[in-house]
Design a protein around this motif. Structure first.
Motif, short mmCIF file in Angstrom:
data_model
loop_
_atom_site.label_atom_id
_atom_site.label_comp_id
_atom_site.label_asym_id
_atom_site.label_seq_id
_atom_site.Cartn_x
_atom_site.Cartn_y
_atom_site.Cartn_z
N UNK A 138 3.22 5.99 -2.75
CA UNK A 138 4.43 6.70 -3.19
C UNK A 138 4.46 6.85 -4.70
N UNK A 139 4.06 5.79 -5.40
CA UNK A 139 4.04 5.81 -6.86
C UNK A 139 3.05 6.84 -7.39
N UNK A 140 1.85 6.87 -6.80
CA UNK A 140 0.82 7.83 -7.23
C UNK A 140 1.27 9.26 -6.99
N UNK A 141 1.84 9.51 -5.81
CA UNK A 141 2.33 10.86 -5.50
C UNK A 141 3.44 11.28 -6.45
N UNK A 166 13.19 7.61 -5.13
CA UNK A 166 14.11 6.72 -4.42
C UNK A 166 13.47 6.05 -3.19
N UNK A 167 12.66 6.77 -2.38
CA UNK A 167 12.00 6.07 -1.26
C UNK A 167 11.11 4.94 -1.76
N UNK A 212 0.83 -1.21 0.00
CA UNK A 212 0.00 0.00 0.00
C UNK A 212 0.87 1.26 0.00
N UNK A 213 1.90 1.25 0.86
CA UNK A 213 2.82 2.40 0.92
C UNK A 213 3.51 2.63 -0.42
N UNK A 223 5.84 14.86 -9.75
CA UNK A 223 7.01 14.99 -10.61
C UNK A 223 7.43 13.61 -11.09
N UNK A 224 7.97 13.56 -12.31
CA UNK A 224 8.44 12.29 -12.85
C UNK A 224 9.96 12.15 -12.82
N UNK A 225 10.63 13.00 -12.06
CA UNK A 225 12.08 12.90 -11.94
C UNK A 225 12.44 11.68 -11.10
#
Length: 222
Positions: free
Chosen positions: A19-22, A34-35, A14-15, A27-29
């Protein structure tokens, strides 16, 4: 227990997706994900040991992961030394002053050295193009590429150079630092300085009529 592991894994998954959605929406950098990649490594490791429950295979996976880690570590040290060459100053073979007066810091550090030694303590500098102010001992306002840039906002809403000048005085700015090289660099990646023809003309007119260089080092001007 296995049941507890599965329950923990759900929260990890879930986390990761949060993180992926955010990351996708903000930003797509890649460096800002990394997290998420750290969590992804846990997910991959869990699935590898779950679906390939073999001691021999586990050893192979561990060896491969160790090799990848070693290669990445070597590459990181090479990259760090190639671009920044920090080991001389870290080991004490080179002084901090000598290091900061070499490229890629030379232009950047020399301006801040001038600011610290020559500007009054109540001075206030607006950075245009330059996003870092680590060595400045005087008050300054700098914007990252993701922040609202005060100077660009002034260009958008001002009708003439005098309005820009009056607004800067109103905000108690005494100096402007312009890093022309950084303007080109960050605009190529982040499109921050995509000015209209009117804004370019306004910028040039403001430079001509209200700015007087007191210190210049190549592409950095105060």
């Amino acid at each position: 227990t296995e049941e507890n592991n599965r329950e923990s894994f759900k929260y990890i998954l879930l986390f990761f997706f949060i993180s992926l959605i955010l990351w996708v929406t903000v930003t797509q950098l890649s460096r800002y994900f990394l997290p998420g990649l750290a969590i992804l490594s846990i997910i991959l490791a869990y699935n590898c040991f779950k679906f390939f429950d073999s001691k021999k295979l586990s050893i192979i996976i561990l060896v491969c992961a160790s090799i990848i880690f070693f290669i990445n570590t070597c590459w990181s040290f090479y990259f760090l030394n190639f671009y920044f060459k920090p080991f001389g100053v870290v080991t004490g073979l080179q002084s901090k002053e000598e290091y900061l007066n070499e490229k890629p810091y030379k232009n950047y550090y020399s301006v801040f050295k001038y600011i610290n030694e020559n500007l009054k303590e109540n001075s206030k500098t607006l950075f245009v193009g330059e996003t870092m102010g680590f060595h400045s001992m005087r008050n300054f306002v700098a914007s990252s590429v993701f922040d609202i840039n005060p100077f660009l906002e002034l260009l958008k809403k001002s009708e003439n150079p005098k309005e820009i000048h009056n607004e800067l005085r109103k905000e108690s700015y005494t100096h402007i630092l312009i890093n022309y090289r950084e303007i080109k660099r960050i605009n190529a990646t982040y499109k921050v300085f995509n000015l209209t023809n009117r804004e370019v003309k306004l910028f040039k007119d403001f430079e001509k009529n209200y700015l007087k260089p007191i210190f210049t080092n190549e592409n950095v001007c105060l």
